[in-house]
Design a protein around this motif. Sequence first.
Motif, PDB file in Angstrom:
ATOM      1  N   ARG A 158       0.882  -1.249  -0.119  1.00  0.00           N
ATOM      2  CA  ARG A 158      -0.134   0.182  -0.102  1.00  0.00           C
ATOM      3  C   ARG A 158       0.880   1.428   0.048  1.00  0.00           C
ATOM      4  NH1 ARG A 158      -4.875   0.111  -1.968  1.00  0.00           N
ATOM      5  NH2 ARG A 158      -6.485   1.029  -0.841  1.00  0.00           N
ATOM      6  N   VAL A 159       0.604   2.123  -0.814  1.00  0.00           N
ATOM      7  CA  VAL A 159       1.328   3.308  -1.023  1.00  0.00           C
ATOM      8  C   VAL A 159       0.372   4.439  -1.088  1.00  0.00           C
ATOM      9  CG1 VAL A 159       2.721   4.778  -2.626  1.00  0.00           C
ATOM     10  CG2 VAL A 159       3.092   2.089  -2.564  1.00  0.00           C
ATOM     11  N   TYR A 160       0.912   5.596  -0.261  1.00  0.00           N
ATOM     12  CA  TYR A 160      -0.093   6.728   0.223  1.00  0.00           C
ATOM     13  C   TYR A 160       0.751   8.024  -0.685  1.00  0.00           C
ATOM     14  CZ  TYR A 160      -1.990   3.597   3.297  1.00  0.00           C
ATOM     15  OH  TYR A 160      -2.620   2.608   3.801  1.00  0.00           O
ATOM     16  N   PRO A 161       0.184   8.495  -1.944  1.00  0.00           N
ATOM     17  CA  PRO A 161       1.110   9.323  -2.670  1.00  0.00           C
ATOM     18  C   PRO A 161       1.263  10.654  -2.091  1.00  0.00           C
ATOM     19  CG  PRO A 161      -0.682   8.426  -3.843  1.00  0.00           C
ATOM     20  CD  PRO A 161      -0.779   7.748  -2.565  1.00  0.00           C
ATOM     21  N   ASN A 162       0.276  10.894  -1.061  1.00  0.00           N
ATOM     22  CA  ASN A 162       0.388  12.179  -0.577  1.00  0.00           C
ATOM     23  C   ASN A 162       1.081  12.383   0.741  1.00  0.00           C
ATOM     24  OD1 ASN A 162      -0.996  13.830  -2.608  1.00  0.00           O
ATOM     25  ND2 ASN A 162      -2.821  12.611  -1.976  1.00  0.00           N
ATOM     26  N   ASN A 163       1.848  11.075   1.264  1.00  0.00           N
ATOM     27  CA  ASN A 163       2.551  11.226   2.331  1.00  0.00           C
ATOM     28  C   ASN A 163       1.399  11.094   3.677  1.00  0.00           C
ATOM     29  OD1 ASN A 163       4.849  10.536   0.922  1.00  0.00           O
ATOM     30  ND2 ASN A 163       5.296  12.607   0.474  1.00  0.00           N
ATOM     31  N   ALA A 164       1.848  12.393   4.341  1.00  0.00           N
ATOM     32  CA  ALA A 164       0.980  12.409   5.680  1.00  0.00           C
ATOM     33  C   ALA A 164      -0.223  13.146   5.454  1.00  0.00           C
ATOM     34  CB  ALA A 164       2.020  13.000   6.599  1.00  0.00           C
ATOM     35  N   ALA A 266      -8.765  16.525   9.610  1.00  0.00           N
ATOM     36  CA  ALA A 266      -7.359  16.771   9.993  1.00  0.00           C
ATOM     37  C   ALA A 266      -7.014  16.567  11.295  1.00  0.00           C
ATOM     38  CB  ALA A 266      -6.644  18.067   9.280  1.00  0.00           C
ATOM     39  N   ASN A 267      -5.768  16.014  11.401  1.00  0.00           N
ATOM     40  CA  ASN A 267      -5.088  15.880  12.781  1.00  0.00           C
ATOM     41  C   ASN A 267      -3.790  16.478  12.941  1.00  0.00           C
ATOM     42  OD1 ASN A 267      -6.927  13.774  14.396  1.00  0.00           O
ATOM     43  ND2 ASN A 267      -7.067  13.313  12.114  1.00  0.00           N
ATOM     44  N   TRP A 268      -3.564  16.963  14.071  1.00  0.00           N
ATOM     45  CA  TRP A 268      -2.066  17.672  14.410  1.00  0.00           C
ATOM     46  C   TRP A 268      -1.650  16.855  15.803  1.00  0.00           C
ATOM     47  CZ3 TRP A 268       0.442  19.863  18.326  1.00  0.00           C
ATOM     48  CH2 TRP A 268       1.604  20.411  18.009  1.00  0.00           C
ATOM     49  N   PRO A 269      -0.395  16.341  15.743  1.00  0.00           N
ATOM     50  CA  PRO A 269       0.461  16.346  14.897  1.00  0.00           C
ATOM     51  C   PRO A 269       0.384  15.092  13.760  1.00  0.00           C
ATOM     52  CG  PRO A 269       1.388  16.030  17.062  1.00  0.00           C
ATOM     53  CD  PRO A 269       0.002  15.975  17.041  1.00  0.00           C
ATOM     54  N   ARG A 270       0.710  15.310  12.474  1.00  0.00           N
ATOM     55  CA  ARG A 270       0.339  14.605  11.487  1.00  0.00           C
ATOM     56  C   ARG A 270       1.304  13.357  11.432  1.00  0.00           C
ATOM     57  NH1 ARG A 270       0.256  17.155   5.731  1.00  0.00           N
ATOM     58  NH2 ARG A 270       2.731  17.286   5.781  1.00  0.00           N
ATOM     59  N   ILE A 271       0.720  12.276  10.820  1.00  0.00           N
ATOM     60  CA  ILE A 271       1.624  10.931  10.799  1.00  0.00           C
ATOM     61  C   ILE A 271       1.465  10.503   9.206  1.00  0.00           C
ATOM     62  CG2 ILE A 271       0.958  10.099  12.964  1.00  0.00           C
ATOM     63  CD1 ILE A 271      -0.752   7.915  11.909  1.00  0.00           C
ATOM     64  N   ASP A 272       2.649   9.729   8.904  1.00  0.00           N
ATOM     65  CA  ASP A 272       2.753   9.263   7.373  1.00  0.00           C
ATOM     66  C   ASP A 272       2.404   7.914   7.433  1.00  0.00           C
ATOM     67  OD1 ASP A 272       3.283   8.776   4.699  1.00  0.00           O
ATOM     68  OD2 ASP A 272       5.346   9.484   5.087  1.00  0.00           O
ATOM     69  N   PRO A 273       1.068   7.514   6.816  1.00  0.00           N
ATOM     70  CA  PRO A 273       0.793   6.352   6.754  1.00  0.00           C
ATOM     71  C   PRO A 273       1.870   5.158   5.997  1.00  0.00           C
ATOM     72  CG  PRO A 273      -0.689   7.229   5.301  1.00  0.00           C
ATOM     73  CD  PRO A 273       0.238   8.578   6.037  1.00  0.00           C
ATOM     74  N   ASN A 274       2.645   5.943   5.229  1.00  0.00           N
ATOM     75  CA  ASN A 274       3.859   5.050   4.622  1.00  0.00           C
ATOM     76  C   ASN A 274       4.788   4.634   5.539  1.00  0.00           C
ATOM     77  OD1 ASN A 274       3.053   5.327   1.663  1.00  0.00           O
ATOM     78  ND2 ASN A 274       3.497   7.541   1.994  1.00  0.00           N
ATOM     79  N   LYS A 275       4.851   5.352   6.865  1.00  0.00           N
ATOM     80  CA  LYS A 275       5.762   5.000   7.968  1.00  0.00           C
ATOM     81  C   LYS A 275       5.124   4.688   8.947  1.00  0.00           C
ATOM     82  CE  LYS A 275       9.007   8.041   5.279  1.00  0.00           C
ATOM     83  NZ  LYS A 275       9.803   9.528   5.426  1.00  0.00           N
ATOM     84  N   PRO A 276       4.262   3.745   9.227  1.00  0.00           N
ATOM     85  CA  PRO A 276       3.267   3.459  10.487  1.00  0.00           C
ATOM     86  C   PRO A 276       4.192   3.580  11.816  1.00  0.00           C
ATOM     87  CG  PRO A 276       3.350   1.788   8.970  1.00  0.00           C
ATOM     88  CD  PRO A 276       3.766   2.929   8.338  1.00  0.00           C
TER      89      PRO A 276
END
Length: 569
Positions: A158-164, A266-276
Motif C-alpha cells: 500500500r502506497v500513500y502518494p500524498n505522504n502524511a 485533519a489531525n495534528w501532529p500528522r503521521i505518514d501512513p507510509n511509515k506507520p
Amino acid sequence: MYADRRLRVLFTISMVLVSLAGLRSVWFALAKADTLSIQAAGQQLSGREVLALRGEITDRSGDPLAVSEPAADVAVSSKQVLQLRTLVPPQQPAVMAAVIAKSLDLPEDEVLAKLVSGKGFEYLGRSVPDTKIQAMKDRAKRQGVKLNGVTYTPRNRRVYPNNALAGQLLGSFGTDDKALSGLEYALDDRLRGTNGRTVDTNAASGSSLRRKIEKPMVPGKDVGLTLDTRIQQMTEDALQELGQTYRPKRATAIVMQPDGQVLSMANWPRIDPNKPNEAPDGYDSNLALNFNYEPGSTFKAVAVSGALQDRIVTPQTQFTVPGAYQVADRVINDSHPHGVEVMTPGQILAQSSNIGAIKIGQRLNAEKGTAAFDGWMRKFGFGKPTGIGMPEQQGLLLPVKDYSGSTMGNLPMGQGQLVTPMQIANLYATIANGGVLRKPTLVRTVGGQPISRPKGTRILRPDVAKEVRGMLTGVFEAGGTASGVKVPGYTLAGKTGTTEVFDEQLKEYSKVRNVASIAGFAPAQDPKVVIVVVADEPAGGGFGATVAGPAFAQIARYAMQYLKVPTNK
C-alpha cells in the motif's frame, strides 16, 4: 516316478507363487490407486495463488489517496544457501549477500547473518516492490550469482502518494495484507478482492505445459471519498500553524458540507501512513472521531435551539442574568464578570453566558418535563455514534435518573457530558442545513457507483434553524466572543468554547488545563461549509476564539475562495 512327482510339486509351488504375485498386484492396484494418482499429479501439477489487487482510495475529484503496487515478501532458507558452497565452483554466501543488500537497500552484514544462520526460513524483506525484486534478479544474473533458497510470497504493497496528508483518516495497512486502522480498516470489505488460483501442468523438466484457472481472481473495488484534497491540505496547514503557535497536546479540524459530506478531516501532529512505525504513541488515532471531551460553550446552541423549537422562548424573550447563580449546592459564575443584566437568547449565545444557557435549559425542563433537555441532546445525535461508517467514540450522556440537583447547572453550558468533534460538527450542520440532521459521510462512490444516502431527519423547523443561524452571527460581531475572527466579504456564524479539563486525580476541574474550540459555518444564512476546530490542552491555556479562531478563519477564507462562494457583505 519319483522324478515326476518332484516336477509336479515344483510346478504346483510355482503356480501358487504366480497366483500370489497376481493377487498382490490386483490388491496393490486397487488399494494404492488413489495414492499413486496423487503422487503422479504432484509431479505434474503445481498450484499458485493469484493475489487480488486491493482497490484504490481517491478523493472526490479522483485524485489518488491510497494505491496498491505489486510486491512480495522476500524470504530465505539458509540451509539451501549453504549448500551452494558444495558446488563446483562453490558460491560463498557473502557474494549473494552483496547482491541482495544492494538491491533491497539492506545492511549487508544483516543479510549475510541471515544467509549463514542455518535456519530454514527468515524474512529478508516484507512487501518489497516487484521493481526492486526484478532489479535484484537482473543484478544476480549479470554477476552470475545464484539466488537458490530465496522465495517470494506475493503481497499488496500500500502506497500513500500524498505522504502524511489525511494520515490518521486513511489509516494503515499491514505487511500481512491486513487492514489495521482508519478507512483502510472501515472499508476493507469493499477494498479487498478475492484471491484466485491457477494450476500449471508441468513437463518432467519443470517447464509449464498449460495453465488452468481453477478460481478466478476478483480485484477489490475502488472507493471514492467525499474528501477534497485541496481543502484537506489547507485544513492541515491551518492546524500546523495552530500547533506551532499554541503547542496543544493535539488538535483536530473538520470541514463538511451542511448535508454531511466531509470535505476534510485533519489531525495534528500528522503521521505518514507510509511509515506507520515512526508514528509517536497515541497520535495514530483520528481525533475527529475518537476524542471524547466536554464541549463547553459550543454546546449552548442545543438549549437555545430546543427551546425555540418547543416554543418555550422566542428570539425576543428576556432573561434576567446575574453574575453568579446558585443551582442546588453549586454556585455558578458567568463566563465573564458582570452585574445583573437582561439578555435575549441571541445575546446569551453572543456573550456566551453560562447562566443564560442554564436558565433556558431549566425553563425547558420546567415546561416540557424533567427529561426535555436530555431529549434535545439525544435528538441532535449526542450519546450515540454519528453513523459515519468508521470506528468512533460515541461520547457519554448521563441518564436522567442519575441527575443530581446541580446537573442542570452543568449540562446546558457544556459541562458534564462527553462529545466528539464529529458530533459537534453534526449539531452545527443540522442548523446550517435548515434543521435537518443527516448522517455524516466520507464515501461517495464504490466501484464507480454513487452511494445512496438517507434523506435525514428534521430536528428543527426551517424558521427556527434560520433564527438560530442569525443569533450565531452575533458571536462574530462587536461584543461577541469571536469578534476578532473575520473573513472579509463573508458573514460568519458559530460559537466558541473554552472548557476546563476534569482532573481525575484531584476530582475537580483544572485551572491550568483546558480544551479550546470553535464551531460554525459560512456564509451565515446560506452556509456552504461547516467548520469545527478543537485544540486539546494548549500550552498555557487559551480561549477558543484565541487558539482555535485563527485556524477557523483561515480555513473559511480558503474554502470560500476555492468553492467560488459569492461574498455576502
